[in-house]
Write an enzyme that holds these catalytic residues in place. Structure first.
Site, PDB file in Angstrom:
ATOM      1  N   HIS A 108      25.243 -12.027  13.250  1.00 37.99           N
ATOM      2  CA  HIS A 108      24.240 -12.998  12.798  1.00 37.99           C
ATOM      3  C   HIS A 108      24.332 -13.182  11.283  1.00 37.99           C
ATOM      4  CE1 HIS A 108      21.658 -11.476  16.364  1.00 37.99           C
ATOM      5  NE2 HIS A 108      22.141 -12.668  16.709  1.00 37.99           N
TER       6      HIS A 108
ATOM      7  N   ARG B 268      30.902 -16.155  20.025  1.00 36.67           N
ATOM      8  CA  ARG B 268      31.702 -14.936  20.074  1.00 36.67           C
ATOM      9  C   ARG B 268      32.884 -15.058  21.015  1.00 36.67           C
ATOM     10  NH1 ARG B 268      26.951 -11.116  21.828  1.00 36.67           N
ATOM     11  NH2 ARG B 268      26.702 -12.980  23.059  1.00 36.67           N
TER      12      ARG B 268
ATOM     13  N   LYS C 203       9.187 -12.253  27.221  1.00 35.88           N
ATOM     14  CA  LYS C 203      10.297 -11.362  26.873  1.00 35.88           C
ATOM     15  C   LYS C 203       9.758 -10.103  26.200  1.00 35.88           C
ATOM     16  CE  LYS C 203      14.865 -11.556  24.788  1.00 35.88           C
ATOM     17  NZ  LYS C 203      15.845 -12.370  24.062  1.00 35.88           N
TER      18      LYS C 203
ATOM     19  N   SER D 149      23.006  -8.246  20.014  1.00 37.16           N
ATOM     20  CA  SER D 149      21.742  -7.515  19.858  1.00 37.16           C
ATOM     21  C   SER D 149      21.484  -6.590  21.039  1.00 37.16           C
ATOM     22  CB  SER D 149      20.573  -8.495  19.697  1.00 37.16           C
ATOM     23  OG  SER D 149      20.667  -9.175  18.480  1.00 37.16           O
TER      24      SER D 149
END
Length: 150
Positions: free
Chosen positions: A17, A90, A41, A127
Protein backbone atom coordinates in the site's frame (compact mmCIF):
# COMPACT_ATOMS: atom_id res chain seq x y z
CA UNK A 1 -6.05 19.85 -9.01
CA UNK A 2 -5.65 16.20 -9.93
CA UNK A 3 -7.00 14.31 -6.92
CA UNK A 4 -7.20 10.53 -6.61
CA UNK A 5 -8.55 8.37 -3.87
CA UNK A 6 -6.89 5.15 -2.84
CA UNK A 7 -9.69 3.18 -1.17
CA UNK A 8 -9.31 0.17 1.06
CA UNK A 9 -9.67 -1.18 4.57
CA UNK A 10 -5.93 -0.93 5.34
CA UNK A 11 -6.19 -3.45 8.16
CA UNK A 12 -3.27 -2.76 8.42
CA UNK A 13 -1.48 -0.69 5.79
CA UNK A 14 1.30 -2.77 4.19
CA UNK A 15 4.50 -1.93 2.37
CA UNK A 16 2.59 -2.65 -0.86
CA UNK A 17 0.00 0.00 0.00
CA UNK A 18 2.77 2.40 0.98
CA UNK A 19 4.48 1.88 -2.37
CA UNK A 20 1.29 2.54 -4.37
CA UNK A 21 0.47 5.69 -2.37
CA UNK A 22 4.02 7.03 -2.75
CA UNK A 23 4.07 6.37 -6.48
CA UNK A 24 0.58 7.84 -6.82
CA UNK A 25 2.04 11.17 -5.71
CA UNK A 26 4.08 11.19 -8.91
CA UNK A 27 0.83 11.15 -10.92
CA UNK A 28 -1.55 13.20 -8.79
CA UNK A 29 -1.41 16.47 -6.88
CA UNK A 30 -3.18 14.84 -3.96
CA UNK A 31 -3.83 11.25 -2.91
CA UNK A 32 -6.69 10.71 -0.49
CA UNK A 33 -6.28 7.44 1.38
CA UNK A 34 -9.92 6.55 1.92
CA UNK A 35 -10.62 3.93 4.56
CA UNK A 36 -13.91 2.26 3.82
CA UNK A 37 -16.14 1.51 6.78
CA UNK A 38 -18.15 -1.70 6.56
CA UNK A 39 -20.27 -2.48 9.62
CA UNK A 40 -20.44 -6.15 8.61
CA UNK A 41 -16.67 -6.63 8.57
CA UNK A 42 -14.60 -7.50 11.63
CA UNK A 43 -11.31 -5.59 11.70
CA UNK A 44 -8.16 -6.42 13.64
CA UNK A 45 -7.37 -2.73 14.14
CA UNK A 46 -9.85 0.03 14.96
CA UNK A 47 -10.58 2.76 12.44
CA UNK A 48 -8.62 5.20 14.61
CA UNK A 49 -5.60 2.88 14.72
CA UNK A 50 -5.67 2.36 10.95
CA UNK A 51 -5.94 6.10 10.30
CA UNK A 52 -3.10 6.71 12.77
CA UNK A 53 -0.83 4.15 11.10
CA UNK A 54 -1.28 5.83 7.72
CA UNK A 55 -0.96 9.38 9.06
CA UNK A 56 2.25 8.43 10.87
CA UNK A 57 3.64 6.61 7.82
CA UNK A 58 3.15 9.74 5.70
CA UNK A 59 3.90 12.40 8.29
CA UNK A 60 5.18 15.55 6.61
CA UNK A 61 3.43 14.79 3.30
CA UNK A 62 0.69 17.45 3.06
CA UNK A 63 -0.54 16.12 -0.28
CA UNK A 64 -1.67 12.86 1.35
CA UNK A 65 -4.96 12.99 3.22
CA UNK A 66 -6.41 10.18 5.33
CA UNK A 67 -10.19 9.98 5.68
CA UNK A 68 -12.90 7.41 6.29
CA UNK A 69 -16.08 6.92 4.32
CA UNK A 70 -19.03 4.59 3.93
CA UNK A 71 -21.12 3.75 0.94
CA UNK A 72 -20.06 3.59 -2.68
CA UNK A 73 -16.52 4.65 -3.48
CA UNK A 74 -17.65 6.59 -6.56
CA UNK A 75 -20.17 8.55 -4.48
CA UNK A 76 -17.35 9.52 -2.14
CA UNK A 77 -15.21 10.49 -5.15
CA UNK A 78 -17.92 12.89 -6.27
CA UNK A 79 -18.32 14.25 -2.73
CA UNK A 80 -14.64 15.21 -2.46
CA UNK A 81 -14.21 16.01 -6.17
CA UNK A 82 -11.72 13.24 -6.86
CA UNK A 83 -11.49 12.48 -10.56
CA UNK A 84 -9.62 9.21 -10.20
CA UNK A 85 -9.51 6.01 -8.20
CA UNK A 86 -6.02 4.61 -7.61
CA UNK A 87 -5.64 0.85 -7.27
CA UNK A 88 -2.67 -1.47 -6.89
CA UNK A 89 -2.42 -4.77 -8.71
CA UNK A 90 -0.41 -7.68 -7.30
CA UNK A 91 -1.35 -10.42 -9.74
CA UNK A 92 -3.66 -11.35 -12.64
CA UNK A 93 -6.50 -12.25 -10.25
CA UNK A 94 -6.40 -8.73 -8.80
CA UNK A 95 -6.61 -7.33 -12.33
CA UNK A 96 -9.64 -9.41 -13.30
CA UNK A 97 -11.47 -8.45 -10.12
CA UNK A 98 -10.57 -4.75 -10.30
CA UNK A 99 -11.25 -4.47 -14.04
CA UNK A 100 -14.97 -5.22 -13.66
CA UNK A 101 -15.30 -2.66 -10.86
CA UNK A 102 -13.37 -0.05 -12.85
CA UNK A 103 -15.56 -0.52 -15.92
CA UNK A 104 -18.72 -0.28 -13.84
CA UNK A 105 -17.51 2.89 -12.11
CA UNK A 106 -16.59 4.47 -15.45
CA UNK A 107 -19.97 3.64 -17.04
CA UNK A 108 -21.98 4.84 -14.05
CA UNK A 109 -20.03 7.98 -13.15
CA UNK A 110 -17.27 8.70 -15.67
CA UNK A 111 -14.62 8.30 -12.97
CA UNK A 112 -11.47 6.60 -14.21
CA UNK A 113 -9.44 4.03 -12.31
CA UNK A 114 -5.66 4.14 -12.56
CA UNK A 115 -3.85 0.87 -11.91
CA UNK A 116 -0.28 0.63 -10.67
CA UNK A 117 1.56 -2.67 -10.47
CA UNK A 118 3.00 -3.32 -7.05
CA UNK A 119 6.76 -3.41 -6.76
CA UNK A 120 8.14 -6.90 -7.19
CA UNK A 121 9.40 -6.91 -3.62
CA UNK A 122 5.93 -6.27 -2.20
CA UNK A 123 3.65 -8.15 -4.59
CA UNK A 124 3.24 -11.09 -2.20
CA UNK A 125 2.08 -8.95 0.74
CA UNK A 126 -1.58 -8.60 1.67
CA UNK A 127 -3.24 -7.26 4.79
CA UNK A 128 -4.82 -10.67 5.41
CA UNK A 129 -1.37 -12.32 5.40
CA UNK A 130 -0.05 -9.66 7.78
CA UNK A 131 -3.00 -10.20 10.13
CA UNK A 132 -2.39 -13.95 10.10
CA UNK A 133 1.29 -13.46 10.92
CA UNK A 134 0.38 -11.08 13.78
CA UNK A 135 -2.29 -13.46 15.17
CA UNK A 136 0.24 -16.27 15.26
CA UNK A 137 3.02 -14.25 16.87
CA UNK A 138 5.24 -14.10 13.79
CA UNK A 139 7.60 -11.32 12.76
CA UNK A 140 5.50 -9.07 10.53
CA UNK A 141 7.82 -6.05 10.68
CA UNK A 142 9.29 -6.61 7.20
CA UNK A 143 5.78 -6.46 5.68
CA UNK A 144 4.53 -3.10 7.02
CA UNK A 145 5.76 0.49 7.41
CA UNK A 146 7.47 1.31 10.70
CA UNK A 147 4.29 3.12 11.81
CA UNK A 148 2.48 -0.23 12.14
CA UNK A 149 5.12 -1.95 14.21
CA UNK A 150 3.28 -2.28 17.50
Amino acid sequence: MRRAIFPGSFDPITLGHHDIISRGLELFDEVVVAIGVNANKKYMFSLEERMGFIEKAFKGKPNIKVVSYSGLTVDFCKEIEAGFILRGLRNPADFEFEKAIAHTNKVLTGIDTVFLLTASGTSFISSSIVRDVIRNGGDYTRLVPAAVRI
